[in-house]
Design an enzyme around this catalytic site. Sequence first.
Site, PDB file in Angstrom:
ATOM      1  CD  GLU A  35      -0.650  24.873 -17.930  1.00 37.62           C
ATOM      2  OE1 GLU A  35      -1.799  25.321 -18.017  1.00 37.62           O
ATOM      3  OE2 GLU A  35      -0.320  23.805 -18.456  1.00 37.62           O
ATOM      4  CE1 TYR A 118      -5.450  22.754 -16.300  1.00 36.45           C
ATOM      5  CE2 TYR A 118      -4.684  25.026 -16.438  1.00 36.45           C
ATOM      6  CZ  TYR A 118      -4.677  23.733 -16.914  1.00 36.45           C
ATOM      7  OH  TYR A 118      -3.882  23.391 -17.970  1.00 36.45           O
ATOM      8  CG  ASP A 136      -8.508  21.568 -19.208  1.00 33.64           C
ATOM      9  OD1 ASP A 136      -8.911  20.390 -19.099  1.00 33.64           O
ATOM     10  OD2 ASP A 136      -8.145  22.047 -20.285  1.00 33.64           O
ATOM     11  CB  CYS A 191     -13.888  15.237 -26.777  1.00 30.87           C
ATOM     12  SG  CYS A 191     -15.464  14.987 -25.939  1.00 30.87           S
ATOM     13  CB  CYS A 198     -17.911  10.987 -32.339  1.00 33.92           C
ATOM     14  SG  CYS A 198     -18.660  12.205 -31.229  1.00 33.92           S
ATOM     15  CB  CYS A 201     -13.457   9.806 -30.207  1.00 40.01           C
ATOM     16  SG  CYS A 201     -13.265   9.674 -28.409  1.00 40.01           S
ATOM     17  CB  CYS A 207     -18.492   8.004 -25.710  1.00 40.09           C
ATOM     18  SG  CYS A 207     -19.132   9.664 -25.348  1.00 40.09           S
TER      19      CYS A 207
END
Length: 288
Positions: A35, A118, A136, A191, A198, A201, A207
Amino acid sequence: MSALHDPVLAWYDDHARELPWRGVQASAWSVMVSEFMLQQTPVARVLPVHEQWLTRWPTPADLAAESSGEAVRAWGRLGYPRRALRLHAAATAIVAEHGGEVPASYDDLRALPGIGDYTAAAIATFAHGRRHVVLDTNVRRVFARAVSGVEFPAASVTRAERDVAQDLLPEDEPTAASWSVAVMELGALVCTAANPRCGDCPVAGLCAWRAAGKPAYDGPPRKVQTWAGTDRQCRGRLLAVLRDAEGSVPRARLDAAWADEAQRTRCLASLLADGLLVRTDAGSYALP
DNA sequence: AAGACGTGGGT
DNA sequence: TACCCAAGTCT
């Protein structure tokens, strides 16, 4: 349950990348190191450095036993080297205050150096299975599009955004954790900021942005980082000299790394102030 | 709260 | 070629 949940979770099952900090065998420390490294830095560049770190310092105590300068050196060219300093300081605090174990609570994590909202939520969630809103840049973009119908989120997290994410967070802990990593992955792989895929997706049909005809971003201009000739570039050059040197280097070596004397002197001072460099007794410079 | 803070790959 | 931007944090 939102209609988004099942398709996104199913998509993640089929398309998730296998990353060393994911999976059952990964330690909380491995997640924490990842992280820190992933803050503003792409996965592909983190992978090799993360592996080196975990091999060399398999626990927080192992890192804490080293000098902070070794952390900076091992950070390599990941960028934002203060993260290495903060990770070292966080490891030291974990040894001193948490028995050497990465804390599981958001508040304990949030109190450590280098850990903001975060990262605290991410470690609590991904390392310990806790239930937190993980916001995030990927998650924010996915929600901006799928839910709010705009191409990009605001410059900083808004209350409305947090409410959306909170409302969408599944109730039980394991599902909440899966959901968060799945939405992040969707943002990272499908995305994307530019040229979203798309066609691949799982929630394209749900969406809001796509339904609205993908209206172009019309908010305030997004900040573009300047670079050439900046203090950041100068600092990077100076620190690289130390990183690539064995021990300390004379001032002349640093002088040769950047032409503008006033800027070089200013950056040297700021690196010293940040604790990324130290002056030796002999008047030369070294990693801390 | 806007700006500083590294680096390198993608388009 | 430039510009975009990548799992943020800190002040």
